[in-house]
Design a protein around this motif. Structure first.
Motif, short mmCIF file in Angstrom:
data_model
loop_
_atom_site.label_atom_id
_atom_site.label_comp_id
_atom_site.label_asym_id
_atom_site.label_seq_id
_atom_site.Cartn_x
_atom_site.Cartn_y
_atom_site.Cartn_z
N ILE A 2 12.32 31.33 51.31
CA ILE A 2 13.58 31.51 50.58
C ILE A 2 14.75 31.58 51.56
O ILE A 2 15.83 31.05 51.31
CB ILE A 2 13.53 32.78 49.70
CG1 ILE A 2 12.46 32.64 48.62
CG2 ILE A 2 14.88 33.09 49.09
CD1 ILE A 2 12.74 31.56 47.61
N LEU A 3 14.54 32.22 52.70
CA LEU A 3 15.60 32.34 53.70
C LEU A 3 15.80 31.04 54.48
O LEU A 3 16.90 30.76 54.95
CB LEU A 3 15.29 33.48 54.65
CG LEU A 3 15.20 34.88 54.04
CD1 LEU A 3 14.75 35.89 55.08
CD2 LEU A 3 16.53 35.28 53.44
N ALA A 4 14.74 30.26 54.63
CA ALA A 4 14.82 29.06 55.46
C ALA A 4 15.41 27.86 54.74
O ALA A 4 15.93 26.95 55.39
CB ALA A 4 13.43 28.72 55.99
N PHE A 5 15.31 27.80 53.43
CA PHE A 5 15.77 26.64 52.67
C PHE A 5 16.97 27.00 51.80
O PHE A 5 17.03 28.09 51.23
CB PHE A 5 14.64 26.08 51.81
CG PHE A 5 13.49 25.56 52.62
CD1 PHE A 5 13.56 24.34 53.25
CD2 PHE A 5 12.33 26.31 52.76
CE1 PHE A 5 12.51 23.86 54.01
CE2 PHE A 5 11.27 25.85 53.52
CZ PHE A 5 11.36 24.62 54.15
N PRO A 6 17.90 26.08 51.68
CA PRO A 6 19.13 26.40 50.93
C PRO A 6 18.93 26.52 49.42
O PRO A 6 19.69 27.23 48.77
CB PRO A 6 20.07 25.25 51.27
CG PRO A 6 19.22 24.15 51.77
CD PRO A 6 17.98 24.78 52.32
N THR A 7 17.92 25.85 48.86
CA THR A 7 17.72 25.93 47.41
C THR A 7 16.32 26.46 47.10
O THR A 7 15.40 26.34 47.91
CB THR A 7 17.87 24.54 46.74
OG1 THR A 7 16.81 23.70 47.19
CG2 THR A 7 19.21 23.92 47.05
N ASN A 8 16.20 27.04 45.93
CA ASN A 8 14.89 27.56 45.51
C ASN A 8 13.88 26.44 45.32
O ASN A 8 12.69 26.62 45.57
CB ASN A 8 15.03 28.36 44.22
CG ASN A 8 15.68 29.70 44.44
OD1 ASN A 8 15.73 30.18 45.57
ND2 ASN A 8 16.20 30.29 43.38
N ALA A 9 14.33 25.28 44.86
CA ALA A 9 13.42 24.15 44.66
C ALA A 9 12.79 23.71 45.97
O ALA A 9 11.59 23.41 46.03
CB ALA A 9 14.17 22.98 44.02
N GLN A 10 13.57 23.71 47.05
CA GLN A 10 13.02 23.34 48.35
C GLN A 10 12.02 24.39 48.84
O GLN A 10 11.00 24.04 49.43
CB GLN A 10 14.14 23.17 49.37
CG GLN A 10 14.98 21.94 49.15
CD GLN A 10 16.14 21.87 50.14
OE1 GLN A 10 16.56 22.87 50.72
NE2 GLN A 10 16.66 20.66 50.32
N ALA A 11 12.30 25.64 48.60
CA ALA A 11 11.39 26.71 49.02
C ALA A 11 10.07 26.62 48.25
O ALA A 11 8.99 26.76 48.83
CB ALA A 11 12.04 28.07 48.80
N VAL A 12 10.15 26.36 46.95
CA VAL A 12 8.94 26.22 46.14
C VAL A 12 8.15 24.98 46.57
O VAL A 12 6.91 25.03 46.67
CB VAL A 12 9.28 26.18 44.64
CG1 VAL A 12 8.09 25.78 43.80
CG2 VAL A 12 9.83 27.51 44.19
N ALA A 13 8.84 23.90 46.87
CA ALA A 13 8.17 22.68 47.34
C ALA A 13 7.46 22.94 48.67
O ALA A 13 6.34 22.48 48.88
CB ALA A 13 9.17 21.54 47.47
N TYR A 14 8.11 23.68 49.55
CA TYR A 14 7.48 24.03 50.83
C TYR A 14 6.22 24.86 50.61
O TYR A 14 5.19 24.58 51.22
CB TYR A 14 8.47 24.79 51.71
CG TYR A 14 7.81 25.41 52.91
CD1 TYR A 14 7.52 24.64 54.03
CD2 TYR A 14 7.45 26.76 52.92
CE1 TYR A 14 6.89 25.21 55.13
CE2 TYR A 14 6.83 27.33 54.00
CZ TYR A 14 6.55 26.56 55.11
OH TYR A 14 5.93 27.12 56.19
N LEU A 15 6.31 25.88 49.77
CA LEU A 15 5.15 26.72 49.50
C LEU A 15 4.01 25.94 48.86
O LEU A 15 2.84 26.13 49.20
CB LEU A 15 5.54 27.91 48.63
CG LEU A 15 6.36 28.99 49.32
CD1 LEU A 15 6.78 30.05 48.30
CD2 LEU A 15 5.56 29.63 50.44
N ALA A 16 4.33 25.04 47.95
CA ALA A 16 3.30 24.22 47.31
C ALA A 16 2.62 23.30 48.33
O ALA A 16 1.39 23.18 48.36
CB ALA A 16 3.91 23.40 46.18
#
Length: 73
Positions: A4-18
């Protein structure tokens, strides 16, 4: 929390985690499949070689566990 801190949007953070989860699952499946094939081939060749492989894996697992226990305190 880190994605969440590393990516500007929540969608990018969720995509990273997935992607991280799928990559981890794939790597674990490939490793365990490879070890299973190795163990199966060793068991077909010789019972002595198979027991040696299993003993080596057991000793390595105990060693890693002891290392983690001693360095965590």
């Amino acid at each position: 929390v880190l994605p969440i801190l590393a990516f500007p949007t929540n969608a990018q953070a969720v995509a990273y985690l997935a992607a991280f989860c799928l990559g981890t699952i794939a790597a674990m499946a490939a490793f365990s499949g490879g070890m299973g094939l190795l163990a199966q081939r060793c068991s077909l060749d010789s019972q002595k070689v198979y027991r040696g492989l299993m003993s080596t894996c057991a000793v390595a697992a105990i060693g890693v566990g002891c290392f983690w226990l001693t360095t965590s305190f």
